[in-house]
Design an enzyme around this catalytic site. Sequence first.
Site, mmCIF file in Angstrom:
data_model
loop_
_atom_site.group_PDB
_atom_site.id
_atom_site.type_symbol
_atom_site.label_atom_id
_atom_site.label_comp_id
_atom_site.label_asym_id
_atom_site.label_seq_id
_atom_site.Cartn_x
_atom_site.Cartn_y
_atom_site.Cartn_z
ATOM 1 N N ASP A 145 -18.848 33.603 23.072
ATOM 2 C CA ASP A 145 -19.660 32.574 22.038
ATOM 3 C C ASP A 145 -19.685 31.625 22.119
ATOM 4 O OD1 ASP A 145 -21.661 32.214 19.591
ATOM 5 O OD2 ASP A 145 -20.375 33.580 17.924
ATOM 6 N N ASP A 160 -25.594 30.783 20.831
ATOM 7 C CA ASP A 160 -25.385 30.053 19.487
ATOM 8 C C ASP A 160 -26.604 29.000 19.507
ATOM 9 O OD1 ASP A 160 -24.115 29.791 16.672
ATOM 10 O OD2 ASP A 160 -24.372 27.806 16.958
ATOM 11 N N GLU A 164 -29.185 33.677 19.982
ATOM 12 C CA GLU A 164 -29.769 33.827 19.118
ATOM 13 C C GLU A 164 -31.102 32.757 18.778
ATOM 14 O OE1 GLU A 164 -27.919 32.395 14.542
ATOM 15 O OE2 GLU A 164 -27.727 30.751 15.847
ATOM 16 N N HIS A 187 -21.425 37.263 11.130
ATOM 17 C CA HIS A 187 -20.792 36.626 10.434
ATOM 18 C C HIS A 187 -21.241 35.128 9.262
ATOM 19 C CE1 HIS A 187 -21.344 34.134 13.833
ATOM 20 N NE2 HIS A 187 -21.211 32.977 13.279
ATOM 21 N N ASP A 188 -22.774 35.382 9.267
ATOM 22 C CA ASP A 188 -23.594 34.481 8.749
ATOM 23 C C ASP A 188 -24.179 35.131 7.151
ATOM 24 O OD1 ASP A 188 -23.394 32.301 10.121
ATOM 25 O OD2 ASP A 188 -24.538 32.909 11.548
HETATM 26 O O1 ISL Z 1 -25.352 30.344 8.651
HETATM 27 C C1 ISL Z 1 -26.917 31.012 8.247
HETATM 28 C C2 ISL Z 1 -28.098 30.791 7.305
HETATM 29 O O2 ISL Z 1 -26.814 31.923 6.223
HETATM 30 C C3 ISL Z 1 -27.824 30.540 9.757
HETATM 31 O O3 ISL Z 1 -29.061 29.127 9.627
HETATM 32 C C4 ISL Z 1 -27.225 29.652 10.731
HETATM 33 O O4 ISL Z 1 -27.003 28.316 9.937
HETATM 34 C C5 ISL Z 1 -27.584 29.651 12.387
HETATM 35 O O5 ISL Z 1 -28.134 30.919 11.857
HETATM 36 C C6 ISL Z 1 -26.717 29.221 13.151
HETATM 37 O O6 ISL Z 1 -25.815 30.249 13.184
HETATM 38 C C7 ISL Z 1 -25.128 29.551 14.116
HETATM 39 O O7 ISL Z 1 -24.971 28.368 14.209
HETATM 40 C C8 ISL Z 1 -24.056 27.939 13.300
HETATM 41 C C9 ISL Z 1 -23.194 28.270 12.534
HETATM 42 O O8 ISL Z 1 -22.697 27.725 11.848
HETATM 43 C C10 ISL Z 1 -23.078 29.693 12.413
HETATM 44 O O9 ISL Z 1 -22.505 30.707 12.353
HETATM 45 C C11 ISL Z 1 -23.892 30.586 13.910
HETATM 46 O O10 ISL Z 1 -23.996 31.749 13.510
HETATM 47 C C12 ISL Z 1 -23.363 25.628 14.052
HETATM 48 O O11 ISL Z 1 -23.144 26.436 14.714
#
Ligand code: ISL
Length: 577
Positions: A99, A205, A262, A337-338
Amino acid sequence: PVEKAWWKEAVVYQIYPASYLDSNGDGLGDIKGIISKVPYIKSLGADTIWMSPIFASPQEDMGYDVADYRSIHAPYGTVEDVQRLIDELHTHQMRILMDLVVNHTSDQHDWFRESRKSTSNPKRDWYFWRDPKYDAQGNRREPNNWKSIFGGSAWHFDDATQQYYLALFLPSQPDLNWANEDMRKATYGDMIFWLDRGVDGFRIDSMNLMSKHPDLPDGKVLNDEPYQSGAEFFASGPRMHEYVREMREQVFDKYDIMTVGELGFTKDEKSVSEYVAKDRHELNMLFTGDIVDMDFGPTTKYGRDDFHPRKIRKLTNLWQTVVPKFNGWNTVYLDNHDSGRSLTRYASDAPEYRATAAKMLATYLTTLSGTPFMLQGEEIGMANLSSDYGPDAYIDVEAKNHYNTVLKARGGDESKMSDVMRELSLKARDHGRLPMQWDDSPNAGFTTAEAKPWMTINKDYVDWNVASQVDDPGSVLSFWKESLRLRKRHADLFVYGSYEPVPESSTGEMVFAYRRESHESGQMAVVFLNFSDKEQKVPAEEYKDFSVLLSNHQSQAVFEGQLALVPFGAVVLTQQQ
Ligand code: ISL
């Protein structure tokens, strides 16, 4: 015909390192735990792992706040352990994606510690620092009205130099300034550090947030709240494609790797094509995220909006038909995981349906064009925490911030929080991060019986775990193995074949169906997925010469011109030309 590539045929298994397997009894998963499960992952039919971040980090956002890209969060292990994991995977002809979190760092990263020291520090410009504004009453205000993705202003005042810095996520996750060339070079060095150790690619990310509008203008005012999204000025900004191309030329192109970006906010066809159209040579594929957001509220994640099969039909048909038009490649996924688990949100984890429903979703994931990504636990039908868990079970910063903000607005009255608890029980990120359920021993075999797991273990582990499914040919786990084997065996059909939607008018609104056809052999498959808890009958006169290639329930077949699907039934019919 579609050009072949290993990353198109890959099946990716997402590991959430904190929650996979604890090898030393500290209650937290670790690299050694992952190494010990490589044969298990291989036996499943997955051949690539994507690990959520494992780098040194204060863990304010579970490692998405990186303090040093070249060292490992000590409780997870060491760089040598990760090297062993990489080598172990390669020995098994498997691959690994890391990641790559380079839109922001932790505020504990040396770069930020330097940057915040003085306005003339050489690393000052590696982040976004701006002077305060003052309103008519002379009160100090943020440089613009942008809202943090986790709530509140995206700007934070730093006493040392009397300026604000920008952080689109947590205050402890300052955004890197990609306009600074030295900063870009430094992150390329970190990427190369891992690629030289054998890493096979990256999930990038918050990929499209790296280029902000140079003037950082106020976001459009959409409501009467003090802070506004502002995404139109920081998502897929003016230099975004230049940065991606530079990353490719200076780093990615020197290795045979896979890249998955992403994509947030700009999820339209044009944006997607600009990142993955083959002739643009930017990224291999994207997560557009819309498929994990199907029950998000109209303006916020925790607003209410129920899932309906029409939504998955619409989004799947869209990306499956649009992306091939510009020779791009899709990802196929329902979980990460989100968010909450797709089984609970889009199908059913009720005991009478759970196994069938999990197999139906597995059928979706393994019969579409694109690279499938599954989340650890999906292979055994892991579900969300049930609704009888109270707010204390939720420890992720997103859930906590949301709960506390609403609670405060309601005068601290816990009895008025049932609507919030309902949404958390569906969508909180915690559900996607639950410890893996290995067996029915205390703590689910995730950690030792005496240890205190870092987060709630779902009490349903007693019935839903790997050990109870591994030798059962009728289990969710066995179904996943079978469907991944079929996907590999018929790669010309399921990986590379064409996609054609079956109209809703011929299946009814609760059944989602599509056709796949091999360019090589002419073999055809029709996939039927019942997204309801009722039996569904689909007219199937035209399929009377077809045979059943895959079915998630023994009693489903075409009889007298009709296909009868059980609740959450899935059937793949095929015809050899
Ligand atoms: O988690 C989300 C909604 O619940 C998304 O808005 C998320 O914050 C966004 O997709 C970005 O996610 C990624 O970066 C974030 C991290 O917290 C997430 O786990 C990751 O997948 C910040 O690094």
